[in-house]
Structure formats: structure tokens, C-alpha cells
Design a protein around this motif. Structure first.
Motif, short mmCIF file in Angstrom:
data_model
loop_
_atom_site.label_atom_id
_atom_site.label_comp_id
_atom_site.label_asym_id
_atom_site.label_seq_id
_atom_site.Cartn_x
_atom_site.Cartn_y
_atom_site.Cartn_z
N ARG A 656 5.04 5.21 1.56
CA ARG A 656 5.45 5.85 2.81
C ARG A 656 6.77 5.26 3.32
NH1 ARG A 656 3.42 8.84 7.12
NH2 ARG A 656 1.60 9.28 5.87
N PHE A 657 6.85 3.93 3.36
CA PHE A 657 8.05 3.33 3.94
C PHE A 657 9.22 3.36 2.96
CE2 PHE A 657 4.80 1.83 6.86
CZ PHE A 657 5.42 2.12 8.07
N ALA A 658 8.92 3.22 1.66
CA ALA A 658 10.02 3.29 0.69
C ALA A 658 10.72 4.65 0.75
CB ALA A 658 9.48 3.05 -0.72
N ARG A 659 9.95 5.69 1.05
CA ARG A 659 10.54 7.03 1.14
C ARG A 659 11.49 7.19 2.32
NH1 ARG A 659 9.05 11.20 -1.93
NH2 ARG A 659 7.39 10.80 -3.43
N MET A 660 11.41 6.30 3.29
CA MET A 660 12.29 6.41 4.47
C MET A 660 13.65 5.76 4.22
SD MET A 660 9.51 5.44 7.39
CE MET A 660 7.92 6.27 7.43
N ILE A 661 13.73 5.00 3.14
CA ILE A 661 14.97 4.24 2.91
C ILE A 661 16.12 5.17 2.54
CG2 ILE A 661 16.08 2.48 1.46
CD1 ILE A 661 13.27 1.15 1.26
#
Ligand SMILES: Cc1cc2nc3c(=O)[nH]c(=O)nc-3n(C[C@H](O)[C@H](O)[C@H](O)COP(=O)(O)O)c2cc1C
Length: 693
Positions: A656-661
Motif C-alpha cells: 500500500r505505501f510503496a505504491r504511494m511513492i
């Protein structure tokens, strides 16, 4: 490329009028991807991904009639037809065939779609108490029976209209048709009870109705429980007779064989990693010749590779071999085998998070894309708008997933790990007895990160300074957690007096440092997980007298819905582990421990305690993300570093958070992600909306 390696798997097969391109199938399983009783867009994409992944045949669990419990995707509803058609079209685009398993369950039916209603009775052939409830089934009238037969006809007709290729009538898992067959459940004295012919009547009528509704172009068959393994239930001899009669009457284009009554034998229905592999195989072998030339399907149980299917097909056990969970974890299992890069397939753990959280969550512990294929599926790894220098601190499951996803999206990755191995707590669990399977996930990540060229630095102590020295544009803190030594817990968030004595150990000390005990050891358990159960097994099999002490009402409570308990509890009992429930440790004295009953508060002393293992709760390793927020453009924490929970949360958050990078207007820290406006596209829409798009 590698079809030659698996000649049996990649040989087409016909089930009645339907030709299937290979012999690996996705077996039916209830899931919550419904939109108003029909398939949602998530449902359609979930199956389309497995079709793209090379699977030849997908069988979906569908209800024969509407249910009200979220598992109610049913072709009975005419208004759901466009969504079934959209689903079938997507699956057909990839050359797979799609069957609907229509089941009428003895469980989960109620007053329909009325939130907060009381429970309608469950129907059955006779009044029988339900295994995991105090309720008793309602005995069906002849009119109710007729309704069920007509529902089979109608659901089959609608699936045919929607372009489906086949119907599987569900006569296993103690569903209604099996209950009628079974002398254990069926005590009727009318034409639907008594003799085998009478007990088979409803099944035959439903098969005929399904065939009538489906028309000549669809395959019609059934799933069938080969052995009820219950006193007075169907035996292998009965099954052989039933299968022979049905084969002779040409009612079956295929038969899908397994075992397990639900809910009585859920541990067989979804065998955990602690169960033997291919547990259905001997049962299938025992009846196979009774069905004559009717093609036999079977999942065999816990198949995770195409090689296993090849072996069973070559041995003549079945004509198609399949899996549910292996394909939930790895949609591309078959295609990877066909293309000769099986090392890219995740290996299902059979941890049963998919089962344990079926109601509400579903999904897969090691593949967070499962159930959200439209957003996170294989096609979604497009390059991020901006390429970033990313540092991931921590090589446990959350950090590994973050690094993998960020690298797949084109970022420049450095992964820092304090120890000399990747895998974090998964490696710890893997070293507990019988739990080696937990190594397969970190092994897979190691291979993926190597392919992606991630700069992995082992033995690297990540501090705010050492991370910032790498000038990251995005940081993911995935430093995991450790067990607290003090014994504080959710029951009482205070240290247990005496926690600092030298015979009090943490789980890590037992697992990693090899602490062993020969006398009496108390494991203080507030989690009810594998750490506690596994350490109890480890120490007890080494000769210790183990007491597993928990304030919970049931021992190892968090292994109940995952079916691990069915193997773990017998092991603990055989090893003589004392299961002390509803008990709190109030004080640790000099090799004596005070226990208190959590309800009566009565106190007991346990003498001659050689060791105490504090396995109450885990706390995050450090506060790196608190220190780093604001010091790089994007700083996130995932998994236990954020708040200690379990494996699926860590891996999910890694993705989830890696996709926001590197995304435009993306959150820069956790709270912005948490409070971001709701993305309404994540809510279920009827699959038919895909036809408009
Ligand atoms: C979450 C879940 C739900 C399931 N629901 C059904 C179902 O509705 N009908 C059915 O016939 N089998 C159902 N099954 C059983 C699977 O089809 C399969 O037989 C079982 O998972 C063992 O195969 P595996 O080891 O390949 O997972 C379900 C399995 C899982 C994991």
C-alpha cells in the motif's frame, strides 16, 4: 516453452461438450466479492487474473438461491445476469473455461437482506443439531424440496445465458444435497429418505434440473464427498455405489472428488500447512474406478505446484488436478510453469488467513493483490510518474514487499537489514517444529529482489542518521517488533512483578539463542499464536514440563479459525503440555510463580519453576518513523514497526505505501494516507459496469 516438462498438465481434456486447454483448475470457494447478490467488478477481475495466469478451468462457488450473509453471489437473480456475462467474457478472453458451482448450504441462510434480522432456520432433510451451534435445522417439506430443484434449473439456465461453460452441483461439505444422501443427516421416512434410491432422489432431480436449465452445450457434474468419516455417515462403499449409479445414468460429465463435512471437519476442508499433503488422494483412489469413464477432478489438497499436479495426473489419480489456495496466493502459477520460470511463483503457506477471515476480509496473507486485482494485479505495476531514491529499513515481510513493489514501479531501491538474513519474524516461525513452510515466502522475496536489482545491505544498523546519509527521497520503516520482557499485556498493561529474574526469557531467546529447559517451564501467552504453540512444542519435545498459561477462555485462540488448532492441540496434548486457560500470572518469585483465576481471582502457587517464557505482546523496534517524519519527502512505517499485528497486515502495508511513492499529490506520511479522501472506486460495483467501460 516448458509444456514438455508437464505433458499431462498441458494436454487438453473434454468434460462433456466442453474442451479445456489444460488440466489445472481453480476449485470453488466462497468469497465476499458480491455486489447486490451478483458478481462485483472485483469478482470478475479476481477470476480474470487466474485465467490470465494460465489456469484452464475456473469453478466459482455460487449460491443456488439468494443468501443474506455476504457469500451470496447467485445466478438465481435475473438482474445479476449482465454481471455474470461480464465475468464470463473476461475469463474467456484469456482462453479459460468458467463453471458455476451452485450450492445450497445448510449454513448461512436467513431472512434475506434484512440487516439486524433474527436468524431464519437452516433447512435440512431432518431435524439435526448443527455441529458448531445450538440450533437445529428445519425439516424440509415436499414443497421446499421442489423449490430447491427449481432453483437449480433456474440458476443453471441463467449461467448458460451468461455464457458459462458448465455447472457443478455441490454434493460435498455437508451441503443440502449431501445431507439428503447421508444416512447421518437424513432421517426422513418419505420418498426422499430411507433407501439409497430415496436418499439419492434429490441429487438426481437437481442434476436433471441443472442439465435441463443448462442445455446441451454446458458440462454438468458435481462435487462429491467420498467419505463422510462419521459414524452412520456415507462410507467409501456407499460412495462407490452412488457414483456407479450416476455414471450409469449418464447424468455426469465430470465429478469433482474430495472429503470433509462443514463445519464438522473444516480441518480437512481447508487443511493447514500442518496437515499432510494431498490428504484427499487415497479417498479419490479408492473410488476412481467406480465412475467408469466419467472424468475425475480433484484438488487432492494442498497442491502448490504444477509438478505435483503432473505427478498425480501421470499416476492416473485424476483427469484434472487443481487448487484453491495455491492460486489465491499465486494467480500465475500455471503460466509460470508453462513459460519455464516457476521460481517466480509464490508458494501458498496454507496458513488459512483466507479462511479465517473469509467473513469480511478474505484475501491472502502473502499476496495483498488477491481480491484487488483491478488496482494491484499484475497489470498494475506501471512506472511511477517520478522515479525516487527509496530506502527501506527492515527486511521482514513488510519491508520486503515494500522494496519489491517500489522496485517494480521503477524506483531506485536500497534495503537495509540489521541481521544477516532476510525474512524477519517469518524466519523465526520457520524454525519452530513443523513450520518450515514459513521460509518459502522470504526465499521468494530474496529471488524477486535479486532479479529487480535491489541493493540489499545485510548487517546494516538503520538509524535516522545512517538512513539520511543515503539521501533518500522516500523512506519505508519496516523494522518490525520484539517481544516485551516485562509481561505487560492487553489484560494488564503493567509489568509482572519478578519479570527481571534471570530465568525469565523472551521467545526470541528460546528460538534464536537456543535456550532449552528440562524441568517445569511456564509460557505466558497473551497472543494465542504460533510463537507460543511452537515454543511449547519445541520445549516439551525436548523433555520440559510445559504449562501454557493464558487468560483466554480457549487455548491458542488465534489458531482456531485457521484450522491450525486441529493439528496443534493434539500435538500439545500428546506432548503433555498443560493448558491453563482463564489464568493470569500475577507474580514471579524465586522459581515459584503465582497464578490467578481471571474470574474468581483465586490464587495458586506453582513451585519448582525452572523457566518462564514471556510471550505476551510485541512492541515496535524503535521509533525510527517518528524521528524521520518531515526529514525526507515521503516517510512511511509499515507492519509491526507501525503497530505490531500479523503477517497479512505487514505485507499489505508494504504494498500500500510503496505504491504511494513518487505519485503526484501522494501522502508524505502515514496520517495523510490515513485521512486521505475516500476513493470510491474501491467499493464494489456490479461487474456489468465493466461492459459500459
Ligand atoms: C476460503 C475458502 C472457501 C471455500 N469455499 C468452498 C465452497 O464454497 N465450495 C467448495 O466446494 N469448496 C470450497 N472450498 C474448498 C476448496 O475448493 C478446496 O477444496 C480446498 O481449499 C482444498 O484445496 P487447496 O488445498 O487447493 O486449497 C473453500 C476453500 C477456501 C480456502
Amino acid at each position: 516453452v516448458s509444456a514438455a516438462r508437464y505433458p499431462h498438465v498441458f494436454e487438453p481434456v473434454s468434460l462433456g461438450p466442453v474442451e479445456i486447454k489444460n488440466r489445472f483448475y481453480f476449485s470453488p470457494h466462497g468469497n465476499p466479492y458480491s455486489a447486490g447478490g451478483g458478481p462485483s467488478d472485483a469478482f470478475a477481475y479476481y477470476y480474470a487474473e487466474r485465467a490470465a495466469g494460465g489456469c484452464g478451468l475456473l469453478i466459482q462457488a455460487l449460491a443456488t438461491m439468494p443468501r443474506r450473509d455476504g457469500l451470496g453471489i447467485t445466478p438465481y437473480l435475473d438482474e445479476a445476469l449482465p454481471s455474470f456475462k461480464a465475468t464470463a467474457d473476461l475469463v474467456h478472453d484469456d482462453g479459460a473455461k468458467i463453471f458455476g458451482q451452485i450450492h445450497y448450504s445448510r449454513v448461512g441462510n436467513g431472512w434475506r437482506y434484512e440487516p439486524g434480522s433474527t436468524l431464519a432456520p437452516l433447512f435440512g432433510p431432518s431435524n439435526v443439531q448443527i455441529y458448531d451451534d445450538f440450533m437445529v435445522t428445519a425439516e424440509m417439506t415436499l414443497q421446499m424440496i421442489e423449490t430447491i430443484v427449481e432453483a437449480h434449473r433456474r440458476s443453471a439456465r441463467n449461467l448458460a445465458k451468461a455464457g458459462y461453460d458448465g455447472i457443478e452441483v455441490h454434493c460435498s461439505h455437508a451441503m443440502l444435497l449431501e445431507a439428503f444422501l447421508s444416512p447421518y443427516f437424513n432421517r426422513r421416512t418419505d420418498e426422499y429418505g430411507g433407501s439409497l434410491e430415496n436418499r439419492m432422489r434429490l441429487l438426481v432431480e437437481c442434476l436433471e434440473a441443472a442439465r435441463d436449465g443448462a442445455g446441451p452445450n454446458l458440462a454438468v457434474g458435481m462435487r462429491f464427498n467420498v467419505d463422510e468419516m462419521i459414524p452412520g455417515g456415507l462410507t467409501i462403499a456407499d460412495s462407490r455405489e452412488i457414483l456407479a449409479r450416476l455414471a450409469e445414468s449418464r447424468l455426469l460429465d465430470f465429478v469433482d472428488l474430495d472429503i470433509a463435512l462443514e463445519p464438522n471437519q473444516f480441518e480437512y476442508g481447508m487443511p493447514s500447512y500442518l496437515f499432510p499433503k494431498q490428504v484427499y488422494r487415497p479417498y479419490v483412489e479408492a473410488v476412481r474406478d467406480a465412475v467408469g469413464d466419467v472424468p475425475v477432478l480433484s484438488v487432492l489438497g494442498r497442491v502448490t505446484s504444477v509438478a505435483e499436479a503432473e505427478e498425480a495426473l501421470a499416476a492416473g489419480v485424476a483427469d484434472l488436478v487443481g487448487a484453491t489456495r495455491a492460486l489465491m496466493a499465486e494467480p500465475y502459477l500455471v503460466r509460470h510453469a508453462l513459460e519455464g520460470h516457476e521460481e517466480d511463483s509464490r508458494t501458498c503457506l496454507h496458513c488459512n488467513i483466507c479462511r479465517g477471515r473469509n467473513r469480511g476480509m478474505h484475501g491472502c496473507a502473502i499476496n495483498p493483490a488477491t481480491g484487488r486485482e483491478r488496482r494491484w494485479g499484475a497489470q498494475s505495476f506501471t512506472p511511477a510518474p517520478a522515479r525516487r531514491r527509496v530506502v527501506v529499513a527492515g527486511g521482514g515481510p513488510g519491508g520486503l514487499e515494500a522494496a519489491r513493489v517500489a522496485a517494480l514501479r521503477g524506483h531506485d531501491l536500497t534495503l537495509l537489514e540489521r541481521t544477516s538474513t532476510l525474512g524477519g519474524q517469518m524466519r523465526l516461525w520457520a524454525s519452530l517444529p513443523g513450520r518450515e513452510v514459513f521460509d518459502t515466502t522470504p526465499d521468494w522475496y530474496e529471488r524477486q529482489l535479486a532479479k529487480l536489482g535491489v541493493d540489499v545491505r545485510l548487517g546494516f544498523e538503520a538509524t535516522a542518521e545512517s538512513i539520511l546519509a543515503l539521501s533518500p527521497e522516500a523512506i519505508v520503516v519496516a523494522t518490525g517488533s520484539h517481544y516485551v520482557r516485562t509481561g505487560e499485556s492487553g489484560y494488564l498493561a503493567l509489568p509482572i512483578p519478578g519479570w527481571d529474574r534471570d530465568f525469565v526469557h523472551t521467545p526470541e531467546e528460546v528460538i534464536e539463542n537456543g535456550v532449552r529447559v528440562s524441568g517445569r517451564v511456564l509460557i505466558v501467552d497473551e497472543e494465542g499464536l504460533n510463537t507460543q504453540a511452537g515454543i511449547a512444542e519445541l520445549l516439551a519435545s525436548g523433555g520440559a514440563e510445559v504449562w501454557l498459561v493464558t487468560r483466554a477462555i480457549e487455548p491458542i485462540a488465534n489458531l482456531l479459525t485457521t484450522e491450525e488448532y486441529a493439528t496443534v492441540l493434539p500435538t500439545l496434548k500428546r506432548l503433555g503440555v498443560r493448558l491453563e486457560t482463564m489464568t493470569h500470572v500475577t507474580e514471579i518469585g524465586d522459581h515459584r510463580v503465582t497464578l490467578s483465576d481471571v474470574f474468581t481471582h483465586e490464587v495458586r502457587e506453582v513451585e519448582n519453576v525452572e523457566a518462564v517464557v514471556m510471550a505476551t505482546c510485541r512492541m515496535p523496534n524503535g521509533r525510527l518513523w517518528h524521528e524521520l517524519e518531515g526529514k525526507a519527502p515521503q516517510v512511511f512505517a509499515v507492519g509491526d514497526a507501525l503497530a505490531p499485528r500479523s503477517l497479512p497486515e505487514a505485507i499489505h502495508e508494504g504494498q500500500r505505501f510503496a505504491r504511494m511513492i513518487g505519485e503526484a499529490d501522494a501522502p508524505t506520511r502515514f496520517i495523510e494516507a490515513y485521512t486521505a479522501p475516500i476513493d470510491y472506486s474501491v467499493f464494489a460495483r456490479p461487474a456489468s459496469t465493466l461492459l459500459d467501460a
